[in-house]
Every structure is written in C-alpha cells, then in structure tokens.
Design a protein around this motif. Structure first.
Motif, short mmCIF file in Angstrom:
data_model
loop_
_atom_site.label_atom_id
_atom_site.label_comp_id
_atom_site.label_asym_id
_atom_site.label_seq_id
_atom_site.Cartn_x
_atom_site.Cartn_y
_atom_site.Cartn_z
N HIS A 263 0.80 -1.23 0.00
CA HIS A 263 0.00 0.00 0.00
C HIS A 263 0.83 1.28 0.00
O HIS A 263 0.31 2.36 -0.29
N ARG A 264 2.11 1.18 0.34
CA ARG A 264 2.95 2.38 0.39
C ARG A 264 4.32 2.07 -0.19
O ARG A 264 4.69 0.91 -0.35
N ARG A 313 1.66 6.70 0.34
CA ARG A 313 0.72 5.72 -0.18
C ARG A 313 0.89 5.60 -1.70
O ARG A 313 1.01 6.59 -2.41
#
Length: 346
Positions: A263-264, A313
C-alpha cells in the motif's frame, strides 16, 4: 576537524573536516576518502554455509560467483526486515558486511537458526576494517596511490597486494557515483589513508556521506528501513530474488508479489520551505498518507536544495504531486535526485 584515523586504528568517523560543502562536492566530482569502520565483517565457513545462508536471506547466494556480492535482507517469519546486509563469495568462505549497529541482532539470529548445519560464524571486525572512496576521480586516485585497477562491476571485488599488504578492493553499488571500499587490517589504515590523501583524495566526514546517501535515495536501516517495514515497501528490488527457493519470511514476500503491490512505497520529496523533521506525517487532502524518514539541504553551487526521503501511499505516489508535511509543501520526486549529480550544479 582532525582525521578520524589515529595510530592506525579507526575510531568513530569524524562528523566533518571543516568544510562540508567541499566534502560533498569531492564525493561527486572529485574523490572523497572516508573511514568505513562503521561496517562489521562477519565470516561464514563450513560445508553448509552457502545452502544455509541462501535459506536465510532474500537474495540468491546459491548461485553467487566467487568474487561477487549481493545486497539482501534478513527477515523474521512475518516478513519484516531485521537486518540489511551484503554477502560476498570469497571462495572458501562467505563474508557478510553490515552496519555495526545491526551486527548483534544478525549474530543472534544466525545463532538461533544454526542447528545441525556445518556452519561457523566469526565476527572478524577486529581484524578487518575498511576505508571508502567515492567520486568521479576515485579510480584516478587509486591508481595514483599505487593500485593496479581492473574493471570491476558493482559489488565485484578483487584481492590485491599494496605495499606488501593484503587489501580487498570492492566496487560499490551506488548507481549515482563511482565508489570503492578497501578492506584491510586495522594496523594499515593510517598508511593507506595518508597515501590516498597524497594521491588527491579529500578527507570526508559522516555529514557529507549522509548528504550523498540522501541525494542518491539510498535508505538506511534504523532510519528509513525499520523492523516494521516490508521488503517491497522499501523499493529495494535489488535485495530480492523470487526464484531462489525458500528462506525465512519468503511466504510473505511471495504473497505480496502474487497478490499485488503493497500500500505504500519509499520515495523522494522536493521541499519548499523549512525541512520537515524526521517522523513528520505527510498529508494530502487533509489525510495522513505517509511520513518523513530523512531530510537534508543539499549544498549545490546553484543554491542549497532541501529534499527529503520517506514513505507515501502508492496510489498518490506520482512524481510532481503536491503534498504537505507539518505545514511544509512537498513535491513527490523520483529517486535518485539525479540532477544533483550533474557537474554544473556543484
């Protein structure tokens, strides 16, 4: 500031030698020499050493040719990063190179996983230390100091004799600037340091080295890479090999690869205004979307350039996108900050 090399024995590296701007410039467009005693040297021997280490770390040690090295992570079973390291194949042994601050954790983890394996681990840091050099004139300085330089690729090394002393010359893997490490006995550090300085190298301290690291976009364990981070979040694909077979934490790494991205991601930021403090949350549209892990003002002749490293993100990690950190405006940047390495900017 005085040299960090005293009576042939390395001590904690000096923070600087009086002119950080000149030291930073030497590391890019000249040749900077620096004490690299902060790196631990851990030797693996025994008939099972290659198979065993290959089952411990994220990169391919099994097929590593003699005279070559790889960058890798040591993970816990949950896939989080315990240590980052380099592993080199010396033929009759493997040499692990990691930061001294990580050596205790690495040795304890190794000890835990050696059960019935023919593997012996020895911390040789008291017998083997290193000097580093970097810059566009690094090769020229090595030759002037009396080294016969062969063409080495990244993380390739050669054992040489210099003034009747054994030295291992290792090519660094920083893609932004040519660099080398010279591994040698601590008793020979002062002699080699003085020879490199006489050949034209500029003494460089820890502050300028940190500026170079940030400019090159290289994450440092303990600051940019923490135990809570996952390998793919760090953007260090050079540490991963997906077809080498099983290792500790491999199931998590493979699950991330097969199901999609994390996600990041680790990235760079151009800063407009005051440098944000490490740990400052990054926001977009009023929501927390990341954090700052390193920040510095790079000393360029065109004017100091404030930059930062951190995590953001993935869905908003578009170069040029504007975000904020503690009231400071940031622009997402591609790593490394390549324009820093153009000579006209130094």
């Amino acid at each position: 500031m005085a040299s960090s090399v005293v009576h042939g024995n390395p001590v904690s590296p000096a923070s600087d030698f009086g002119d950080v701007r000149a030291e930073f410039e030497a590391l890019i467009s000249g040749c900077g020499v620096y004490d690299f005693c902060v790196r631990a040297k851990i030797k693996l021997t025994g008939g099972d050493r290659v198979r065993w280490l290959n089952g411990m770390v994220t990169n391919n040690v099994r097929d590593l040719a003699v005279g070559r090295g790889v960058y890798a992570f040591l993970l816990n079973p949950q896939g989080h990063i315990l240590v980052d390291l380099y592993a080199y194949n010396r033929g009759d042994s493997l040499m692990i190179d990691t930061d001294q601050s990580q050596s205790e954790k690495l040795l304890a983890t190794f000890d835990h996983y050696i059960i019935m394996d023919d593997v012996e681990v020895a911390n040789t840091s008291d017998k083997l230390t290193a000097i580093g050099i970097a810059g566009s004139k690094a090769r020229e300085v090595l030759r002037a100091a009396g080294f016969e330089i062969t063409e080495l690729g990244p993380l390739q090394f050669a054992d040489v004799t210099w003034r009747n002393q054994a030295v291992t010359l290792v090519r660094g893997d920083n893609t932004s600037v040519e660099s080398y490490e010279l591994w040698l006995s601590p008793s020979q550090v002062k002699l080699l340091w003085e020879a490199l300085a006489k050949a034209g190298a500029t003494a460089v301290g820890a502050t300028a080295l940190e500026l170079l690291r940030i400019a090159a976009g290289i994450p440092r364990y303990g600051q940019d890479i923490r135990e809570r981070d996952l390998p793919q979040e760090t953007e260090q694909q050079r540490a991963l090999h997906f077809t080498k077979g099983c290792y500790i934490g491999q199931e998590i790494v493979e699950r991330i690869r097969s199901r999609g991205n994390v996600h990041r991601q680790f990235t760079g930021f151009d800063v407009r205004g005051r440098l944000p403090a490490v740990g400052t949350k990054i926001q977009a549209d009023g929501k927390d979307v990341g954090e700052i892990t390193s920040a510095a003002s790079l000393p360029l002749t065109s004017g100091d350039r404030p930059v930062a490293l951190g995590y953001i993100r993935r869905e908003i990690a578009t170069p040029g996108k504007q975000v904020q950190a503690g009231g400071t405006q940031l622009s997402i940047a591609t790593l490394p900050f390549s324009e820093v390495f153009r000579r006209e900017n130094l």
